[in-house]
Design a protein around this motif. Structure first.
Motif, PDB file in Angstrom:
ATOM      1  N   ARG A  18       0.817  -1.222   0.000  1.00 21.20           N
ATOM      2  CA  ARG A  18       0.000   0.000   0.000  1.00 21.20           C
ATOM      3  C   ARG A  18       0.848   1.267   0.000  1.00 21.20           C
ATOM      4  NH1 ARG A  18      -4.624  -1.422   4.447  1.00 21.20           N
ATOM      5  NH2 ARG A  18      -5.455  -3.223   3.355  1.00 21.20           N
ATOM      6  N   LYS A  19       1.945   1.258   0.774  1.00 16.59           N
ATOM      7  CA  LYS A  19       2.798   2.450   0.866  1.00 16.59           C
ATOM      8  C   LYS A  19       3.392   2.826  -0.492  1.00 16.59           C
ATOM      9  CE  LYS A  19       4.169   1.754   5.649  1.00 16.59           C
ATOM     10  NZ  LYS A  19       5.284   1.471   6.561  1.00 16.59           N
ATOM     11  N   SER A  20       3.769   1.834  -1.264  1.00 17.34           N
ATOM     12  CA  SER A  20       4.370   2.084  -2.578  1.00 17.34           C
ATOM     13  C   SER A  20       3.342   2.119  -3.696  1.00 17.34           C
ATOM     14  CB  SER A  20       5.402   0.997  -2.898  1.00 17.34           C
ATOM     15  OG  SER A  20       6.430   1.000  -1.940  1.00 17.34           O
ATOM     16  N   GLY A  21       2.089   1.797  -3.371  1.00 13.87           N
ATOM     17  CA  GLY A  21       1.037   1.809  -4.374  1.00 13.87           C
ATOM     18  C   GLY A  21       1.072   0.612  -5.313  1.00 13.87           C
ATOM     19  N   ILE A  22       1.671  -0.493  -4.851  1.00 11.08           N
ATOM     20  CA  ILE A  22       1.745  -1.704  -5.677  1.00 11.08           C
ATOM     21  C   ILE A  22       0.511  -2.558  -5.405  1.00 11.08           C
ATOM     22  CG2 ILE A  22       3.060  -3.808  -6.176  1.00 11.08           C
ATOM     23  CD1 ILE A  22       5.552  -2.288  -5.133  1.00 11.08           C
ATOM     24  N   PRO A  23      -0.306  -2.807  -6.428  1.00  6.20           N
ATOM     25  CA  PRO A  23      -1.507  -3.634  -6.212  1.00  6.20           C
ATOM     26  C   PRO A  23      -1.121  -5.107  -6.064  1.00  6.20           C
ATOM     27  CG  PRO A  23      -1.319  -3.063  -8.518  1.00  6.20           C
ATOM     28  CD  PRO A  23      -0.214  -2.327  -7.798  1.00  6.20           C
ATOM     29  N   PRO A  24      -1.883  -5.865  -5.279  1.00  8.47           N
ATOM     30  CA  PRO A  24      -1.544  -7.277  -5.082  1.00  8.47           C
ATOM     31  C   PRO A  24      -1.949  -8.146  -6.275  1.00  8.47           C
ATOM     32  CG  PRO A  24      -3.517  -6.737  -3.864  1.00  8.47           C
ATOM     33  CD  PRO A  24      -3.011  -5.452  -4.454  1.00  8.47           C
ATOM     34  N   ILE A  25      -1.134  -9.162  -6.526  1.00  8.14           N
ATOM     35  CA  ILE A  25      -1.497 -10.216  -7.468  1.00  8.14           C
ATOM     36  C   ILE A  25      -2.287 -11.272  -6.697  1.00  8.14           C
ATOM     37  CG2 ILE A  25      -0.627 -12.040  -8.987  1.00  8.14           C
ATOM     38  CD1 ILE A  25       1.874 -10.253  -9.396  1.00  8.14           C
ATOM     39  N   ILE A  26      -1.772 -11.618  -5.510  1.00  8.89           N
ATOM     40  CA  ILE A  26      -2.421 -12.548  -4.594  1.00  8.89           C
ATOM     41  C   ILE A  26      -2.686 -11.753  -3.311  1.00  8.89           C
ATOM     42  CG2 ILE A  26      -2.263 -14.764  -3.393  1.00  8.89           C
ATOM     43  CD1 ILE A  26      -1.878 -15.173  -6.350  1.00  8.89           C
ATOM     44  N   PRO A  27      -3.923 -11.365  -3.041  1.00 10.56           N
ATOM     45  CA  PRO A  27      -4.203 -10.492  -1.882  1.00 10.56           C
ATOM     46  C   PRO A  27      -4.291 -11.263  -0.559  1.00 10.56           C
ATOM     47  CG  PRO A  27      -6.207 -10.856  -3.126  1.00 10.56           C
ATOM     48  CD  PRO A  27      -5.108 -11.560  -3.878  1.00 10.56           C
ATOM     49  N   VAL A  28      -3.121 -11.585  -0.007  1.00 12.12           N
ATOM     50  CA  VAL A  28      -3.045 -12.228   1.306  1.00 12.12           C
ATOM     51  C   VAL A  28      -2.029 -11.478   2.148  1.00 12.12           C
ATOM     52  CG1 VAL A  28      -3.694 -14.518   0.442  1.00 12.12           C
ATOM     53  CG2 VAL A  28      -1.281 -13.888   0.566  1.00 12.12           C
ATOM     54  N   SER A  29      -2.037 -11.732   3.447  1.00 10.77           N
ATOM     55  CA  SER A  29      -1.061 -11.091   4.324  1.00 10.77           C
ATOM     56  C   SER A  29       0.294 -11.775   4.183  1.00 10.77           C
ATOM     57  CB  SER A  29      -1.523 -11.185   5.778  1.00 10.77           C
ATOM     58  OG  SER A  29      -1.453 -12.526   6.232  1.00 10.77           O
ATOM     59  N   LYS A  30       1.317 -11.104   4.686  1.00 14.06           N
ATOM     60  CA  LYS A  30       2.667 -11.652   4.624  1.00 14.06           C
ATOM     61  C   LYS A  30       2.761 -12.974   5.382  1.00 14.06           C
ATOM     62  CE  LYS A  30       6.004  -8.682   5.010  1.00 14.06           C
ATOM     63  NZ  LYS A  30       7.083  -7.784   5.490  1.00 14.06           N
ATOM     64  N   SER A  31       2.149 -13.051   6.559  1.00 10.72           N
ATOM     65  CA  SER A  31       2.216 -14.284   7.346  1.00 10.72           C
ATOM     66  C   SER A  31       1.453 -15.421   6.667  1.00 10.72           C
ATOM     67  CB  SER A  31       1.692 -14.064   8.765  1.00 10.72           C
ATOM     68  OG  SER A  31       0.357 -13.617   8.742  1.00 10.72           O
ATOM     69  N   THR A  32       0.326 -15.111   6.023  1.00  7.97           N
ATOM     70  CA  THR A  32      -0.414 -16.137   5.277  1.00  7.97           C
ATOM     71  C   THR A  32       0.414 -16.629   4.104  1.00  7.97           C
ATOM     72  OG1 THR A  32      -2.542 -15.210   5.929  1.00  7.97           O
ATOM     73  CG2 THR A  32      -2.521 -16.583   3.950  1.00  7.97           C
ATOM     74  N   TRP A  33       1.103 -15.709   3.413  1.00  7.39           N
ATOM     75  CA  TRP A  33       1.936 -16.100   2.282  1.00  7.39           C
ATOM     76  C   TRP A  33       3.033 -17.066   2.732  1.00  7.39           C
ATOM     77  CZ3 TRP A  33       1.719 -16.225  -2.768  1.00  7.39           C
ATOM     78  CH2 TRP A  33       2.882 -16.529  -3.468  1.00  7.39           C
ATOM     79  N   TRP A  34       3.754 -16.702   3.807  1.00  4.62           N
ATOM     80  CA  TRP A  34       4.853 -17.553   4.261  1.00  4.62           C
ATOM     81  C   TRP A  34       4.346 -18.896   4.782  1.00  4.62           C
ATOM     82  CZ3 TRP A  34       9.387 -17.151   2.467  1.00  4.62           C
ATOM     83  CH2 TRP A  34       9.899 -15.906   2.113  1.00  4.62           C
ATOM     84  N   GLY A  36       1.721 -20.427   3.626  1.00  4.64           N
ATOM     85  CA  GLY A  36       1.383 -21.146   2.408  1.00  4.64           C
ATOM     86  C   GLY A  36       2.611 -21.701   1.702  1.00  4.64           C
ATOM     87  N   CYS A  37       3.714 -20.967   1.741  1.00  6.13           N
ATOM     88  CA  CYS A  37       4.968 -21.466   1.153  1.00  6.13           C
ATOM     89  C   CYS A  37       5.468 -22.669   1.936  1.00  6.13           C
ATOM     90  CB  CYS A  37       6.037 -20.372   1.153  1.00  6.13           C
ATOM     91  SG  CYS A  37       5.735 -19.047  -0.021  1.00  6.13           S
ATOM     92  N   LYS A  38       5.354 -22.583   3.254  1.00  2.00           N
ATOM     93  CA  LYS A  38       5.808 -23.680   4.107  1.00  2.00           C
ATOM     94  C   LYS A  38       4.956 -24.930   3.912  1.00  2.00           C
ATOM     95  CE  LYS A  38       6.957 -24.758   8.883  1.00  2.00           C
ATOM     96  NZ  LYS A  38       7.000 -24.274  10.263  1.00  2.00           N
ATOM     97  N   SER A  39       3.649 -24.756   3.745  1.00  6.24           N
ATOM     98  CA  SER A  39       2.743 -25.903   3.611  1.00  6.24           C
ATOM     99  C   SER A  39       2.702 -26.475   2.194  1.00  6.24           C
ATOM    100  CB  SER A  39       1.328 -25.500   4.031  1.00  6.24           C
ATOM    101  OG  SER A  39       0.745 -24.648   3.056  1.00  6.24           O
ATOM    102  N   GLY A  40       3.202 -25.716   1.217  1.00  5.28           N
ATOM    103  CA  GLY A  40       3.178 -26.176  -0.165  1.00  5.28           C
ATOM    104  C   GLY A  40       2.014 -25.619  -0.971  1.00  5.28           C
ATOM    105  N   ARG A  41       1.165 -24.830  -0.355  1.00  4.71           N
ATOM    106  CA  ARG A  41       0.043 -24.209  -1.085  1.00  4.71           C
ATOM    107  C   ARG A  41       0.540 -23.171  -2.089  1.00  4.71           C
ATOM    108  NH1 ARG A  41      -4.764 -20.366   1.222  1.00  4.71           N
ATOM    109  NH2 ARG A  41      -5.896 -20.279  -0.723  1.00  4.71           N
ATOM    110  N   PHE A  42       1.585 -22.429  -1.711  1.00  3.10           N
ATOM    111  CA  PHE A  42       2.199 -21.433  -2.564  1.00  3.10           C
ATOM    112  C   PHE A  42       3.598 -21.913  -2.958  1.00  3.10           C
ATOM    113  CE2 PHE A  42      -0.379 -18.316   0.179  1.00  3.10           C
ATOM    114  CZ  PHE A  42      -1.494 -18.431  -0.633  1.00  3.10           C
ATOM    115  N   PRO A  43       4.157 -21.394  -4.049  1.00  2.00           N
ATOM    116  CA  PRO A  43       5.491 -21.842  -4.496  1.00  2.00           C
ATOM    117  C   PRO A  43       6.586 -21.515  -3.489  1.00  2.00           C
ATOM    118  CG  PRO A  43       4.453 -20.402  -6.136  1.00  2.00           C
ATOM    119  CD  PRO A  43       3.582 -20.393  -4.935  1.00  2.00           C
ATOM    120  N   LYS A  44       7.613 -22.337  -3.498  1.00  3.48           N
ATOM    121  CA  LYS A  44       8.777 -22.102  -2.647  1.00  3.48           C
ATOM    122  C   LYS A  44       9.595 -20.954  -3.232  1.00  3.48           C
ATOM    123  CE  LYS A  44       8.167 -25.692   0.061  1.00  3.48           C
ATOM    124  NZ  LYS A  44       7.647 -25.481   1.376  1.00  3.48           N
ATOM    125  N   PRO A  45      10.227 -20.152  -2.374  1.00  2.00           N
ATOM    126  CA  PRO A  45      11.034 -19.044  -2.878  1.00  2.00           C
ATOM    127  C   PRO A  45      12.365 -19.516  -3.442  1.00  2.00           C
ATOM    128  CG  PRO A  45      11.158 -19.132  -0.499  1.00  2.00           C
ATOM    129  CD  PRO A  45      10.159 -20.178  -0.919  1.00  2.00           C
TER     130      PRO A  45
END
Length: 69
Positions: A18-34, A36-45
């Motif tokens: 929001r601060k930089s005005g970048i719209p989300p591609i996947i609108p989730v919180s940072k903790s939800t994203w991480w 999801g990465c840990k559980s395999g729902r989202f891609p690994k970094p």
């Protein structure tokens, strides 16, 4: 999201900033994203450096298509 599937996206480009005005591609919180990465729902970094991670554009594009159903 544009059609380019090469390159990398950093977390603010994926979940938005929001601060930089970048719209989300996947609108989730940072903790939800991480969680999801840990559980395999989202891609690994991909580690680009000791403290720098990103995700390939193609893996995020695949996730978007998957979530569209």
């Amino acid at each position: 999201m544009d059609n380019a599937t090469d390159g990398f996206l950093r977390l603010p480009q994926i979940i938005g900033d929001r601060k930089s005005g970048i719209p989300p591609i996947i609108p989730v919180s940072k903790s939800t994203w991480w969680a999801g990465c840990k559980s395999g729902r989202f891609p690994k970094p991909v580690h680009l450096g000791p403290k720098t991670v990103a995700w390939s554009r193609s893996s995020i594009a695949e996730l978007v298509e998957k979530l569209k159903g």
